[in-house]
Design a protein around this motif. Sequence first.
Motif, PDB file in Angstrom:
ATOM      1  N   THR A  40     -19.129 -17.239  16.220  1.00  0.00           N
ATOM      2  CA  THR A  40     -19.645 -17.154  14.853  1.00  0.00           C
ATOM      3  C   THR A  40     -21.159 -17.196  14.928  1.00  0.00           C
ATOM      4  O   THR A  40     -21.738 -18.167  15.435  1.00  0.00           O
ATOM      5  N   GLY A  43     -26.955 -15.492  11.963  1.00  0.00           N
ATOM      6  CA  GLY A  43     -27.988 -14.631  11.409  1.00  0.00           C
ATOM      7  C   GLY A  43     -28.952 -14.082  12.427  1.00  0.00           C
ATOM      8  O   GLY A  43     -30.160 -13.982  12.162  1.00  0.00           O
ATOM      9  N   THR A  62     -16.505 -12.154  11.334  1.00  0.00           N
ATOM     10  CA  THR A  62     -17.130 -11.489  10.190  1.00  0.00           C
ATOM     11  C   THR A  62     -17.560 -12.498   9.129  1.00  0.00           C
ATOM     12  O   THR A  62     -18.154 -12.116   8.120  1.00  0.00           O
ATOM     13  N   GLN A  64     -19.620 -15.025   7.038  1.00  0.00           N
ATOM     14  CA  GLN A  64     -21.053 -15.148   6.767  1.00  0.00           C
ATOM     15  C   GLN A  64     -21.375 -16.625   6.540  1.00  0.00           C
ATOM     16  O   GLN A  64     -21.497 -17.085   5.397  1.00  0.00           O
ATOM     17  N   LYS A  66     -23.684 -20.192   8.070  1.00  0.00           N
ATOM     18  CA  LYS A  66     -24.820 -20.640   8.863  1.00  0.00           C
ATOM     19  C   LYS A  66     -24.763 -22.152   9.011  1.00  0.00           C
ATOM     20  O   LYS A  66     -24.251 -22.860   8.142  1.00  0.00           O
ATOM     21  N   GLN A  71     -20.452 -22.997  11.382  1.00  0.00           N
ATOM     22  CA  GLN A  71     -20.184 -22.036  12.451  1.00  0.00           C
ATOM     23  C   GLN A  71     -19.166 -22.569  13.453  1.00  0.00           C
ATOM     24  O   GLN A  71     -18.244 -21.859  13.860  1.00  0.00           O
TER      25      GLN A  71
END
Length: 240
Positions: A40, A43, A62, A64, A66, A71
Motif C-alpha cells: 500500500t 503517495g 488501489t 487511497q 496515507k 497503510q
Amino acid sequence: MNQPNLVIATITLARNATEEKLLIESLTQLARLNIQVFITDGGSSGSFLQFLRSVPHFFLSTAQVKGVWAQAKNSLLEASQADSDFILYTEPDKLLFFTQFLPTFITQPLHKEHTGVILASRSESGFATFPAFQQMSERAINNCCKEIIKLACDYTYGPFILNKKAVPYLHRVQEDIGWGFRPYLFGIARRLTLSIESYEGDFTCPDEQTTDSATERIYRMRQLSQNIQGLVLSTSVSVD
C-alpha cells in the motif's frame, strides 16, 4: 525461493529521489525471493509506482490511504486474503536485512495451530549501533512488551512473521494507533494463546538512519507513545 505458506505485506512512500532510489534498491532484493508482496503506497511518484507495478509478484493496492496505520492495516488485510497462513510484515527499506538475513529468517518453522509471531530481533551489539535516543525509547517499548507478552527480546527492529488469525482484530481498533499496530498484533496473538518467538541477529543501523536531531527525537517520542497505546489496547479489546 518460494515459501508457499507465507506472503509479504509492506508499505511505501518515496518522498524524494533519494528515498525512491533507496526503496527501489531494497525492494529489488525483496523481489528476488519470488514471494507475493502486498503493498500500500502513501503517495509516491509515478515512476516509483510504475516500478512497483513492473514486478510480477508485487500487488500494489488501489486503496487511497496515507499514514503508517492506514497503510499497514490495508496491506495486512489484503495479504490475509491470500491462501497462505502467515504474513511477513516489513518496512520496505531493510536492504541489509533483505540481502543477508531474510532468506534464513523465512525458513523458521511455521505451525498454523500455534505459531503466532516470529520477531526479527537485534542482538545487543546490533542494538548498540543505533542512535542513543532511539535506543532509550525502544528499550522502553521492549520493556513494556515484555510486561504484557512475557518474553524478553527486541520487539522494535521491524520485520515479523504473523499468523493471519490475528489480522481480523485490526478491525476492532477505532483510533489511529500509528506504529502501535505492531505491539497491538503481538498482544492479540498472545491473547489467542499463540506463541511469540524471537529470531536474533546482528542487525545494525543503516548509515542513512544514524541522525540524532531534535526532530528525530520528537519522532521517537511519538513512536513510543503510539507503541504503548497499541500495546495497552491489545489487553482490552474483546478476543473471541
